[in-house]
Write a protein that holds these residues in place. Structure first.
Motif, PDB file in Angstrom:
ATOM      1  N   GLU A   7      23.789 -23.804  12.512  1.00 47.74           N
ATOM      2  CA  GLU A   7      24.869 -22.854  12.728  1.00 47.74           C
ATOM      3  C   GLU A   7      24.335 -21.630  12.940  1.00 47.74           C
ATOM      4  OE1 GLU A   7      27.264 -22.898   9.145  1.00 47.74           O
ATOM      5  OE2 GLU A   7      28.620 -24.583   9.859  1.00 47.74           O
ATOM      6  N   SER A   8      23.146 -21.010  12.492  1.00 48.95           N
ATOM      7  CA  SER A   8      22.832 -19.797  12.890  1.00 48.95           C
ATOM      8  C   SER A   8      22.422 -19.767  14.410  1.00 48.95           C
ATOM      9  CB  SER A   8      21.619 -19.321  11.983  1.00 48.95           C
ATOM     10  OG  SER A   8      21.483 -18.248  11.745  1.00 48.95           O
ATOM     11  N   PHE A   9      21.510 -20.699  14.681  1.00 52.02           N
ATOM     12  CA  PHE A   9      21.183 -20.634  16.233  1.00 52.02           C
ATOM     13  C   PHE A   9      22.298 -20.886  17.050  1.00 52.02           C
ATOM     14  CE2 PHE A   9      17.051 -22.838  14.373  1.00 52.02           C
ATOM     15  CZ  PHE A   9      16.430 -21.713  14.742  1.00 52.02           C
ATOM     16  N   LEU A  10      23.398 -21.492  16.641  1.00 55.29           N
ATOM     17  CA  LEU A  10      24.807 -21.804  17.645  1.00 55.29           C
ATOM     18  C   LEU A  10      25.235 -20.322  17.706  1.00 55.29           C
ATOM     19  CD1 LEU A  10      26.111 -25.022  16.412  1.00 55.29           C
ATOM     20  CD2 LEU A  10      25.240 -24.675  18.685  1.00 55.29           C
ATOM     21  N   GLY A  11      25.255 -19.649  16.548  1.00 57.70           N
ATOM     22  CA  GLY A  11      25.888 -18.541  16.468  1.00 57.70           C
ATOM     23  C   GLY A  11      25.419 -17.286  17.099  1.00 57.70           C
ATOM     24  N   VAL A 113      21.509 -17.819   5.329  1.00 61.81           N
ATOM     25  CA  VAL A 113      20.803 -17.835   6.437  1.00 61.81           C
ATOM     26  C   VAL A 113      21.514 -17.293   7.534  1.00 61.81           C
ATOM     27  CG1 VAL A 113      20.232 -19.712   8.107  1.00 61.81           C
ATOM     28  CG2 VAL A 113      19.697 -19.955   5.745  1.00 61.81           C
ATOM     29  N   GLY A 114      20.805 -16.579   8.434  1.00 64.08           N
ATOM     30  CA  GLY A 114      21.452 -15.699   9.621  1.00 64.08           C
ATOM     31  C   GLY A 114      21.529 -14.264   9.290  1.00 64.08           C
ATOM     32  N   GLN A 115      21.636 -13.832   7.991  1.00 64.03           N
ATOM     33  CA  GLN A 115      21.353 -12.509   7.603  1.00 64.03           C
ATOM     34  C   GLN A 115      20.327 -12.005   8.086  1.00 64.03           C
ATOM     35  OE1 GLN A 115      24.381 -11.170   6.125  1.00 64.03           O
ATOM     36  NE2 GLN A 115      25.340 -13.083   6.319  1.00 64.03           N
ATOM     37  N   PRO A 116      20.244 -10.666   8.870  1.00 63.79           N
ATOM     38  CA  PRO A 116      19.087  -9.934   9.365  1.00 63.79           C
ATOM     39  C   PRO A 116      17.979  -9.659   8.120  1.00 63.79           C
ATOM     40  CG  PRO A 116      21.155  -8.715   9.934  1.00 63.79           C
ATOM     41  CD  PRO A 116      21.356  -9.807   9.016  1.00 63.79           C
ATOM     42  N   ASP A 117      18.339  -9.443   6.879  1.00 61.82           N
ATOM     43  CA  ASP A 117      17.254  -9.359   5.828  1.00 61.82           C
ATOM     44  C   ASP A 117      17.143 -10.530   5.138  1.00 61.82           C
ATOM     45  OD1 ASP A 117      19.657  -9.416   4.543  1.00 61.82           O
ATOM     46  OD2 ASP A 117      19.521  -7.612   3.419  1.00 61.82           O
ATOM     47  N   SER A 118      17.531 -11.729   5.461  1.00 56.48           N
ATOM     48  CA  SER A 118      16.873 -13.067   5.038  1.00 56.48           C
ATOM     49  C   SER A 118      15.599 -13.212   5.202  1.00 56.48           C
ATOM     50  CB  SER A 118      18.101 -14.086   5.259  1.00 56.48           C
ATOM     51  OG  SER A 118      19.098 -13.656   4.506  1.00 56.48           O
ATOM     52  N   VAL A 119      14.667 -13.304   4.517  1.00 56.32           N
ATOM     53  CA  VAL A 119      13.302 -13.392   4.692  1.00 56.32           C
ATOM     54  C   VAL A 119      12.911 -14.793   5.032  1.00 56.32           C
ATOM     55  CG1 VAL A 119      10.859 -13.445   3.855  1.00 56.32           C
ATOM     56  CG2 VAL A 119      12.249 -11.385   3.936  1.00 56.32           C
ATOM     57  N   PHE A 120      12.316 -15.246   6.062  1.00 51.18           N
ATOM     58  CA  PHE A 120      11.732 -16.587   6.228  1.00 51.18           C
ATOM     59  C   PHE A 120      10.121 -16.262   6.612  1.00 51.18           C
ATOM     60  CE2 PHE A 120      14.955 -19.684   7.606  1.00 51.18           C
ATOM     61  CZ  PHE A 120      16.015 -18.975   7.051  1.00 51.18           C
ATOM     62  N   LEU A 121       9.423 -17.013   5.857  1.00 49.98           N
ATOM     63  CA  LEU A 121       7.869 -16.971   5.822  1.00 49.98           C
ATOM     64  C   LEU A 121       7.124 -17.825   6.784  1.00 49.98           C
ATOM     65  CD1 LEU A 121       7.205 -16.691   2.112  1.00 49.98           C
ATOM     66  CD2 LEU A 121       7.778 -14.714   3.737  1.00 49.98           C
ATOM     67  N   TYR A 122       6.211 -17.498   7.701  1.00 53.18           N
ATOM     68  CA  TYR A 122       5.710 -18.413   8.726  1.00 53.18           C
ATOM     69  C   TYR A 122       4.171 -18.286   8.466  1.00 53.18           C
ATOM     70  CZ  TYR A 122      10.181 -18.693  10.747  1.00 53.18           C
ATOM     71  OH  TYR A 122      11.556 -19.070  10.618  1.00 53.18           O
ATOM     72  N   SER A 123       3.452 -19.412   8.672  1.00 52.68           N
ATOM     73  CA  SER A 123       1.984 -19.309   8.514  1.00 52.68           C
ATOM     74  C   SER A 123       1.592 -20.649   9.520  1.00 52.68           C
ATOM     75  CB  SER A 123       1.294 -19.315   7.626  1.00 52.68           C
ATOM     76  OG  SER A 123       1.655 -20.512   6.854  1.00 52.68           O
ATOM     77  N   GLY A 124       0.313 -20.442  10.092  1.00 54.45           N
ATOM     78  CA  GLY A 124      -0.126 -21.390  11.050  1.00 54.45           C
ATOM     79  C   GLY A 124      -0.425 -20.924  12.494  1.00 54.45           C
ATOM     80  N   SER A 125      -0.033 -21.381  13.555  1.00 57.17           N
ATOM     81  CA  SER A 125      -0.100 -20.976  14.987  1.00 57.17           C
ATOM     82  C   SER A 125       0.544 -19.654  15.250  1.00 57.17           C
ATOM     83  CB  SER A 125       0.510 -22.043  15.864  1.00 57.17           C
ATOM     84  OG  SER A 125       0.301 -21.428  17.315  1.00 57.17           O
ATOM     85  N   GLN A 126      -0.320 -18.645  15.506  1.00 59.21           N
ATOM     86  CA  GLN A 126       0.243 -17.329  15.678  1.00 59.21           C
ATOM     87  C   GLN A 126       0.878 -17.333  17.119  1.00 59.21           C
ATOM     88  OE1 GLN A 126      -1.947 -13.656  15.001  1.00 59.21           O
ATOM     89  NE2 GLN A 126       0.021 -12.599  15.570  1.00 59.21           N
ATOM     90  N   ASP A 141      14.811 -12.403   8.745  1.00 61.18           N
ATOM     91  CA  ASP A 141      13.766 -11.692   8.810  1.00 61.18           C
ATOM     92  C   ASP A 141      12.392 -12.755   8.910  1.00 61.18           C
ATOM     93  OD1 ASP A 141      11.773  -9.891   9.018  1.00 61.18           O
ATOM     94  OD2 ASP A 141      12.315  -8.892   7.021  1.00 61.18           O
ATOM     95  N   PRO A 142      11.934 -13.032  10.180  1.00 60.09           N
ATOM     96  CA  PRO A 142      10.507 -13.760  10.282  1.00 60.09           C
ATOM     97  C   PRO A 142       9.472 -13.121   9.912  1.00 60.09           C
ATOM     98  CG  PRO A 142      11.368 -13.147  12.644  1.00 60.09           C
ATOM     99  CD  PRO A 142      12.224 -12.534  11.712  1.00 60.09           C
ATOM    100  N   ARG A 143       8.620 -13.484   8.934  1.00 56.85           N
ATOM    101  CA  ARG A 143       7.246 -12.797   8.545  1.00 56.85           C
ATOM    102  C   ARG A 143       6.191 -13.675   8.738  1.00 56.85           C
ATOM    103  NH1 ARG A 143       8.260  -8.434   4.568  1.00 56.85           N
ATOM    104  NH2 ARG A 143      10.557  -7.917   4.789  1.00 56.85           N
ATOM    105  N   TYR A 144       5.243 -13.326   9.799  1.00 57.54           N
ATOM    106  CA  TYR A 144       3.940 -13.989   9.941  1.00 57.54           C
ATOM    107  C   TYR A 144       3.262 -13.648   8.942  1.00 57.54           C
ATOM    108  CZ  TYR A 144       0.148 -16.186  12.228  1.00 57.54           C
ATOM    109  OH  TYR A 144      -1.056 -17.077  12.581  1.00 57.54           O
ATOM    110  N   LEU A 145       2.273 -14.779   8.078  1.00 60.89           N
ATOM    111  CA  LEU A 145       1.621 -14.493   7.115  1.00 60.89           C
ATOM    112  C   LEU A 145       0.242 -14.576   7.338  1.00 60.89           C
ATOM    113  CD1 LEU A 145       3.493 -15.829   4.125  1.00 60.89           C
ATOM    114  CD2 LEU A 145       3.533 -13.474   4.803  1.00 60.89           C
ATOM    115  N   GLY A 146      -0.283 -15.331   8.477  1.00 65.12           N
ATOM    116  CA  GLY A 146      -1.610 -15.922   8.771  1.00 65.12           C
ATOM    117  C   GLY A 146      -1.757 -16.737   9.470  1.00 65.12           C
ATOM    118  N   SER A 147      -3.046 -17.205   9.977  1.00 63.96           N
ATOM    119  CA  SER A 147      -3.282 -18.528  10.421  1.00 63.96           C
ATOM    120  C   SER A 147      -3.663 -19.703   9.650  1.00 63.96           C
ATOM    121  CB  SER A 147      -4.362 -18.561  11.550  1.00 63.96           C
ATOM    122  OG  SER A 147      -5.585 -17.948  10.673  1.00 63.96           O
TER     123      SER A 147
END
Ligand SMILES: NC(=O)c1ccc[n+]([C@@H]2O[C@H](COP(=O)([O-])OP(=O)(O)OC[C@H]3O[C@@H](n4cnc5c(N)ncnc54)[C@H](OP(=O)(O)O)[C@@H]3O)[C@@H](O)[C@H]2O)c1
Length: 282
Positions: A7-11, A113-126, A141-147
């Motif tokens: 829904e968030s992507f569609l929005g 989900v979809g709120q600008p301050d909702s944190v999503f954590l990511y790691s792996g391929s930069q 809010d996408p946060r990249y943590l490292g490889s």
């Protein structure tokens, strides 16, 4: 969660192709403009990037392992929960199949989900993160943590650890005052509005550098002094006939710190105890 993500992507105006084992769970998404794929292979080949949010890593393997080389050259972002070892294994699994892989962890429930301050954590391929950052920002809010691909689930678990410890602290304290018929709403005003921002505040961020240096000056209060306070909480819990295991455990941890030579150090020296596996009490 899958519905909230789509829904968030569609929005945000992204074309979305969906697949779910129970197809009818996507009916509302189709009415909002999503294309429903008949097969996983069709879903994966429809878009430059595939976002997965399944029950767990085993479910992901179960879905893809009988599908030949449909992941070759594809980009996968996996948002299910799991352990660091599982995330590492999944990154290796994806690499063996020729896919670019980013592991992630969702820090909010579906309605946020979809709120600008909702944190999503990511790691792996930069590279995957950088190329798709703007699209991932549709979710929050996408946060990249490292490889290291395990970092997202490790941070996720650490923050949940902190959430439960903090909630238990408030709930046990509220049970203590409730033993004298104090309503939770009355205590919450002092505990949450005054105490929490005073104790868990920006000075902890400043002190974090001392944790990295194992530097615990006891100028404003030693571990011995804190042990007295913890004994007091334990005795009061027993006296007021409320559950006493939680303060007792905290007291045992402070005793362990003293046994290991930190009696003159400040309370943050319990970090040295937490960094090691649990030892039987002496
Ligand atoms: N909900 C939250 O608040 C939240 C927050 C952060 C992270 N998460 C994480 O997000 C992930 C999904 O959570 P959720 O709340 O969406 O759980 P859920 O409602 O139970 O959905 C699980 C998903 O996995 C699919 N699935 C389960 N077993 C399967 C199998 N054997 N084969 C194919 N598909 C299978 C389900 O398909 P069917 O629809 O066909 O059953 C469904 O799409 C979990 O790892 C969870 O820890 C959730």
């Amino acid at each position: 969660m899958g519905v909230a993500l789509a829904e968030s992507f569609l929005g945000h105006g992204h074309p979305v192709t969906i697949w779910n084992r129970t197809a009818e769970k996507g009916d509302n998404l189709v009415t909002k403009g999503a294309h429903r794929a008949a097969t996983v292979a069709e879903a994966v080949s429809a878009s430059p990037i595939t976002i997965m949010c399944l029950k767990d890593y085993e479910t992901m393997y179960g879905i893809f392992d009988s599908m030949g080389d449909i992941l070759k050259g594809r980009v996968l972002v996996n948002l299910n929960s799991g352990t660091p070892a599982e995330a590492h294994a999944a990154a290796g699994w994806a690499a063996e199949r020729g896919a670019d892989y980013l592991d992630g962890a969702i820090m909010v429930p579906p309605p946020l989900v979809g709120q600008p301050d909702s944190v999503f954590l990511y790691s792996g391929s930069q590279d995957v993160f950088d190329r798709h950052r703007a699209m991932l920002a549709s979710l929050g809010d996408p946060r990249y943590l490292g490889s290291d691909p395990s970092l997202a689930v490790l941070y996720n678990t650490a923050l949940l650890d902190m959430m439960y410890a903090t909630m238990n602290g408030f709930l046990h304290a509220t049970a203590l005052v409730a033993s004298a018929d104090v309503p939770a709403v009355k205590f919450a005003d002092l505990a949450i509005n005054w105490f929490m921002p005073t104790v868990v505040d920006s000075t902890l961020v400043e002190q974090a550098s001392n944790l990295d240096k194992s530097y615990y000056p006891g100028d404003f209060g030693t571990m011995e002094m804190n042990l007295n306070a913890l004994e007091h909480i334990t005795r009061t819990s027993v006296e007021q006939a409320v559950h006493s295991d939680q303060p007792r455990l905290m007291k045992e941890i402070a005793e362990r710190a003293i046994a290991e030579g930190y009696s003159g150090k400040n309370y943050l020296a319990v970090f040295e105890i937490f960094k090691k596996p649990t030892q039987a009490s002496s």
